[in-house]
Design a protein around this motif. Structure first.
Motif, short mmCIF file in Angstrom:
data_model
loop_
_atom_site.label_atom_id
_atom_site.label_comp_id
_atom_site.label_asym_id
_atom_site.label_seq_id
_atom_site.Cartn_x
_atom_site.Cartn_y
_atom_site.Cartn_z
N GLY A 10 88.68 -5.53 -52.14
CA GLY A 10 88.64 -5.85 -50.76
C GLY A 10 90.05 -5.68 -50.11
N ALA A 11 91.25 -5.20 -51.10
CA ALA A 11 92.62 -4.93 -50.44
C ALA A 11 92.57 -4.03 -49.27
N ALA A 12 91.73 -2.96 -49.28
CA ALA A 12 91.69 -2.07 -48.17
C ALA A 12 90.62 -2.35 -47.21
N THR A 13 91.03 -2.23 -46.01
CA THR A 13 90.01 -2.61 -44.84
C THR A 13 89.69 -1.48 -43.97
N GLY A 14 89.64 -0.17 -44.64
CA GLY A 14 88.92 0.80 -43.61
C GLY A 14 87.48 0.91 -43.71
N LEU A 15 87.02 1.99 -42.83
CA LEU A 15 85.71 2.21 -42.83
C LEU A 15 84.73 2.00 -44.09
#
Lengths: 249, 261
Positions: free
Chosen positions: B202-207
């Motif tokens: 969940g570190a990344a928050t992109g689409l």
């Protein structure tokens, strides 16, 4: 008359071993209109490139007794930059020499007018016909006011009428600007019509087979093409060319 | 075909397909976790608008940063290649290796080196690697495709290497570069998305993460909404670059002639 250009023992052998040219000795006087005539592949273009300094000769010396003249080159193709307008193309030599923009625009514009392209300054090469593109190419050549104009079969790809009209315009420029022109062609008629001197070359490796002075070409026009004098001269050039081929064979 | 009709036909087709989709889903009572109707996707988009826009912005900025780096880096190295054959011979094989190695396989390594705490940098690097090569390769080709007679002419007039590069080689390479930009713009987006999938957590928050997340919770409508946004982003990038290409080339380049004729 002082000699503008002097070639001594010029020869060119390419890296692949092909002997293209020479040895050739040639003196060119100021304000001559000299045609180099010869069969395809006889090293005419090579000679022109050596004179322009674009190609180093394998042997011999190119000298300009009166100092390096401002030189322009016209290729068989119009060799324009397709992304640049006619004016921008004609202005190229001035831009590269660092002439100020306003003055360069003016001089390039005048060059275009002189070759009959006034009003086409903003046209792009793809919007122009083959003959008009060649006119832009000539405008570019004269824009920097050269002393020496080198032309490598410039009209070979054009139709007969366009070619004749460009021949006449070229003679006019030659006259008005006191140009020295070295004109490579394989057309006997074109060389006879244009030149004050015709140099006939042998097949590869190209050497000078004949060097003939013709009557000065000032004030020539369409009538001259039909005159007996023209026919006589052309026959002489043609005979010299045939001799060059036979002797070599 | 008139200009209006040119746009009307694909739009009408799109609307027809959406309507048919809506009708079929309703008529056969397809469960929403199998295939949500367009209306449900729209509802999910509206409902999750804030978080989706946030993610869209993340993906967009990663894509744009990677694309900008690929453009600058690709052109700079192509210029280097065009100036020196030795440099090209030395570096080109490594550029190819970087290109042919599947980026999915390199991503975990980059993730470890750069660290989970700088996840966006990881995404930018991966997207850059994917987008870089077409720019390099096509620009190099373009810079070398200059008319030899024109180069001779420039030399005759005493042009410097810099003048030849700026006035002759760059304009010659422009069509190649613009074509490569259209490819690389799309690739940068793909790279950004793929990297986020590989990063996984969940570190990344992109689409891409929104899609993974919605998949886990079986919010299929939201998944479709995120997918639609990605597609829209890709189309927007491609359209802008196509417009740029048209603006720069339409007056003189061969590719534009057929369109006007």
């Amino acid at each position: 008359m002082t000699s503008l250009l002097s070639l001594t023992g010029i020869a060119k052998t390419f890296d692949n071993g092909v002997k293209a040219l020479g040895p050739v000795d040639l003196e060119v006087q100021q304000h001559e209109f000299l045609s180099l005539v010869g069969p395809s592949g006889c090293g005419k273009s090579t000679a022109l490139r050596v004179i322009a300094g674009l190609l180093a000769p394998s042997a011999g010396k190119v000298e300009f007794p009166g100092g390096n003249p401002e030189t322009a080159f016209v290729f068989q193709e119009s060799t324009l930059m397709p992304w640049a307008s006619a004016l921008d193309n004609a202005r190229l030599p001035l831009d590269l020499k660092g002439v100020a923009r306003a003055e360069a625009d003016m001089r390039a514009g005048r060059a275009l007018e002189r070759v009959g392209l006034g009003g086409f300054e903003k046209s792009f090469p793809r919007e122009l016909s083959g003959g008009m593109k060649m006119r832009v190419s000539i405008a570019r050549a004269i824009a920097a006011e050269p002393k020496l104009l080198l032309m490598d079969e410039p009209f070979a790809a054009l139709d007969e009428l366009t070619r004749q009209s460009l021949n006449d315009d070229l003679l006019k420029l030659w006259c008005e600007d006191k140009l020295t022109v070295i004109f490579v062609t394989h057309s006997v008629y074109e060389s006879t019509y244009l030149s004050s001197r015709v140099v006939v070359m042998t097949p590869r490796p190209g050497r000078i087979a004949a060097d003939m002075a013709l009557a000065a070409p000032e004030n020539r026009d369409g009538h001259y093409r039909l005159s007996p004098e023209f026919t006589t001269q052309a026959a002489k050039v043609s005979a010299a060319l045939r001799n060059a081929m036979v002797e070599h064979a | 075909m008139s200009a209006a009709l040119k746009y009307a036909v694909p739009v009408a087709l799109g609307i027809a397909v959406l309507a048919l989709w809506e009708f079929l889903v309703r008529h056969y009572d397809v469960p929403v976790y199998v295939l949500p109707a367009p209306s449900a996707i729209w509802a999910a988009l509206v409902e999750n608008f804030a978080s989706l826009m946030q993610s869209l912005w993340t993906t967009l900025s990663v894509t744009l940063e990677a694309f900008a780096l690929a453009l600058i880096g690709g052109v700079a190295i192509a210029v280097l290649f065009s100036q020196s054959r030795a440099i090209e011979r030395a570096l080109y094989p490594y550029a190819v290796i970087l290109q042919v190695t599947p980026v999915v396989a390199i991503t975990p390594l980059i993730l470890i080196w750069v660290g989970f705490d700088r996840i966006n940098l990881v995404l930018v690097i991966v997207a850059f690697i994917v987008a870089f090569f077409p720019i390099l390769s096509n620009t190099t080709l373009g810079l070398k495709s200059t008319d030899h007679n024109l180069i001779d002419l420039f030399r005759l007039y005493g042009a410097s290497r810099r003048q030849i590069l700026m006035r002759l080689q760059f304009p010659t390479a422009l069509p190649n570069l613009l074509g490569a930009m259209k490819i690389s713009g799309g690739l940068a987006l793909i790279g950004a998305v793929v990297a986020e999938f590989v990063a996984g957590s969940g570190a990344a928050t992109g689409l891409a993460w929104r899609i993974v997340e919605a998949g886990h919770t079986l919010e299929i409508a939201k998944m479709f909404a995120a997918l639609a946004l990605l597609a829209a982003l890709g189309i927007a990038i491609f359209s802008i670059l196509s417009l740029l290409e048209w603006a720069l080339l339409h007056r003189w380049h061969e590719s534009a002639i057929k369109k006007t004729a």
